[in-house]
Design a protein around this motif. Structure first.
Motif, mmCIF file in Angstrom:
data_model
loop_
_atom_site.group_PDB
_atom_site.id
_atom_site.type_symbol
_atom_site.label_atom_id
_atom_site.label_comp_id
_atom_site.label_asym_id
_atom_site.label_seq_id
_atom_site.Cartn_x
_atom_site.Cartn_y
_atom_site.Cartn_z
ATOM 1 N N PHE A 93 0.833 -1.205 0.000
ATOM 2 C CA PHE A 93 0.000 0.000 0.000
ATOM 3 C C PHE A 93 0.871 1.260 0.000
ATOM 4 N N LEU A 94 1.897 1.273 0.835
ATOM 5 C CA LEU A 94 2.801 2.429 0.881
ATOM 6 C C LEU A 94 3.432 2.663 -0.482
ATOM 7 N N GLU A 95 3.872 1.605 -1.101
ATOM 8 C CA GLU A 95 4.449 1.735 -2.444
ATOM 9 C C GLU A 95 3.424 2.299 -3.423
ATOM 10 N N ASP A 96 2.209 1.793 -3.341
ATOM 11 C CA ASP A 96 1.153 2.226 -4.263
ATOM 12 C C ASP A 96 0.879 3.726 -4.164
ATOM 13 N N ILE A 97 0.931 4.262 -2.953
ATOM 14 C CA ILE A 97 0.623 5.688 -2.802
ATOM 15 C C ILE A 97 1.882 6.552 -2.902
ATOM 16 N N GLY A 98 2.995 5.929 -3.267
ATOM 17 C CA GLY A 98 4.212 6.697 -3.515
ATOM 18 C C GLY A 98 5.005 7.062 -2.282
ATOM 19 N N VAL A 99 4.739 6.374 -1.175
ATOM 20 C CA VAL A 99 5.547 6.563 0.033
ATOM 21 C C VAL A 99 6.492 5.382 0.111
ATOM 22 N N GLU A 100 7.762 5.619 -0.084
ATOM 23 C CA GLU A 100 8.670 4.483 -0.118
ATOM 24 C C GLU A 100 8.795 3.828 1.255
ATOM 25 N N PRO A 101 8.512 2.532 1.317
ATOM 26 C CA PRO A 101 8.573 1.860 2.608
ATOM 27 C C PRO A 101 9.990 1.496 3.037
ATOM 28 N N ILE A 102 10.182 1.533 4.344
ATOM 29 C CA ILE A 102 11.391 0.974 4.949
ATOM 30 C C ILE A 102 10.899 -0.091 5.924
ATOM 31 N N VAL A 103 11.482 -1.278 5.889
ATOM 32 C CA VAL A 103 11.077 -2.330 6.805
ATOM 33 C C VAL A 103 12.089 -2.394 7.946
ATOM 34 N N ALA A 104 11.645 -2.057 9.127
ATOM 35 C CA ALA A 104 12.501 -2.132 10.308
ATOM 36 C C ALA A 104 12.273 -3.488 10.959
ATOM 37 N N VAL A 105 13.250 -4.364 10.830
ATOM 38 C CA VAL A 105 13.125 -5.720 11.362
ATOM 39 C C VAL A 105 13.679 -5.721 12.779
ATOM 40 N N ASN A 106 12.768 -5.717 13.738
ATOM 41 C CA ASN A 106 13.160 -5.534 15.139
ATOM 42 C C ASN A 106 13.395 -6.875 15.854
ATOM 43 N N LYS A 107 13.913 -6.771 17.043
ATOM 44 C CA LYS A 107 14.153 -7.910 17.945
ATOM 45 C C LYS A 107 15.202 -8.866 17.376
ATOM 46 N N THR A 108 16.206 -8.314 16.749
ATOM 47 C CA THR A 108 17.261 -9.153 16.178
ATOM 48 C C THR A 108 17.995 -9.938 17.264
ATOM 49 N N ASP A 109 17.901 -9.480 18.515
ATOM 50 C CA ASP A 109 18.542 -10.219 19.612
ATOM 51 C C ASP A 109 17.920 -11.598 19.798
ATOM 52 N N LYS A 110 16.719 -11.808 19.255
ATOM 53 C CA LYS A 110 16.044 -13.095 19.418
ATOM 54 C C LYS A 110 16.197 -13.995 18.197
ATOM 55 N N ILE A 111 16.942 -13.521 17.198
ATOM 56 C CA ILE A 111 17.046 -14.272 15.946
ATOM 57 C C ILE A 111 18.416 -14.935 15.835
ATOM 58 N N ASP A 112 18.417 -16.250 15.583
ATOM 59 C CA ASP A 112 19.678 -16.987 15.499
ATOM 60 C C ASP A 112 20.375 -16.762 14.163
ATOM 61 N N ASP A 113 19.659 -17.076 13.084
ATOM 62 C CA ASP A 113 20.289 -16.893 11.779
ATOM 63 C C ASP A 113 19.708 -15.669 11.079
ATOM 64 N N LEU A 114 20.290 -14.540 11.390
ATOM 65 C CA LEU A 114 19.715 -13.265 10.950
ATOM 66 C C LEU A 114 19.674 -13.116 9.428
ATOM 67 N N ASP A 115 20.776 -13.475 8.758
ATOM 68 C CA ASP A 115 20.814 -13.325 7.299
ATOM 69 C C ASP A 115 19.705 -14.135 6.624
ATOM 70 N N GLU A 116 19.561 -15.370 7.105
ATOM 71 C CA GLU A 116 18.537 -16.238 6.536
ATOM 72 C C GLU A 116 17.141 -15.652 6.755
ATOM 73 N N ARG A 117 16.931 -15.159 7.972
ATOM 74 C CA ARG A 117 15.626 -14.585 8.299
ATOM 75 C C ARG A 117 15.322 -13.349 7.458
ATOM 76 N N LEU A 118 16.322 -12.519 7.281
ATOM 77 C CA LEU A 118 16.122 -11.297 6.488
ATOM 78 C C LEU A 118 15.866 -11.631 5.019
ATOM 79 N N ASP A 119 16.524 -12.678 4.529
ATOM 80 C CA ASP A 119 16.252 -13.140 3.157
ATOM 81 C C ASP A 119 14.802 -13.599 3.019
#
Ligand code: GDP
Length: 193
Positions: A119-145
């Motif tokens: 929706f943000l993209e559609d209305i021309g507001v470029e989205p940024i995804v803030a992926v929080n709680k990285t302290d709880k994630i074991d394989d961060l690269d895989e999760r972000l992919d």
């Protein structure tokens, strides 16, 4: 002022992030979606206004009808202000996001985070995804992919570092997001010249 809006499901860490970015406490007494307070935040000589649009998506203890009303309010606000919004930050709980997205998809629903991103993209507001709680994630690269994949962005996530920002708001590690915002801000100022 350049306006930055924060959206995301309950409990992903929006208030914590706001506190970290601005140094102010924004806890509102926990009524999801009813309060929407624009908050001004001067940051490294650049002036940002952060707007917290709380409770998009699942809200425990809130009736479906009310939930839809909140969502409609958020969507209207974004549509009405799209021209002046520099960035829409979709905050996710990095530990839980993929499971929640897949569960919704399996049931034939559009996951809220994915919907909001599009929706943000559609209305021309470029989205940024803030992926929080990285302290709880074991394989961060895989999760972000995986998160990239669910949003229709080709992995590896590193090529989207202008819009995917891993962070740990609780520990004050929000540098990647600040960098994304800084870049947007400078692009925006250059466009104005
Ligand atoms: P909001 O509902 O989106 O505003 O979420 P809150 O900011 O109230 O945070 C919800 C819960 O997640 C709180 O218990 C926070 O302490 C916790 N939290 C926020 N950021 C992090 C983080 O980076 N890591 C972890 N493990 N917990 C976090």
């Amino acid at each position: 002022d350049a306006e930055v809006v924060l959206v995301g499901r309950s409990n992903v860490g929006k208030s914590t992030l706001m506190r970290e970015l601005t140094g102010h406490d924004f806890s509102t007494g926990g009524k999801p979606g009813v309060t929407r307070q624009p908050n001004h935040f001067d940051w490294a000589s650049e002036s940002f206004m952060f707007t917290d649009l709380p409770g998009f998506g699942f809200m425990s203890g809130v009736e479906e009808e009310h939930r839809e009303a909140i969502k409609t309010n958020i969507v209207r606000y974004l549509e009405a202000n799209a021209d002046s919004i520099l960035a829409g930050v979709v905050v996710m709980d990095g530990k839980a996001a993929v499971d929640i997205i897949d569960r919704h998809t399996e049931r034939g629903n559009i996951p809220h985070d994915v919907e909001m991103y599009g929706f943000l993209e559609d209305i021309g507001v470029e989205p940024i995804v803030a992926v929080n709680k990285t302290d709880k994630i074991d394989d961060l690269d895989e999760r972000l992919d995986e998160i990239c994949d669910r949003l229709g962005l080709y992995p590896p996530w590193q090529q989207w570092s202008d819009r995917i920002a891993p962070m740990c708001a609780k520990r004050g590690d929000v540098e990647a997001l600040e960098e994304c915002l800084r870049t947007r801000f400078h692009e925006h100022n250059r466009d104005d010249l």
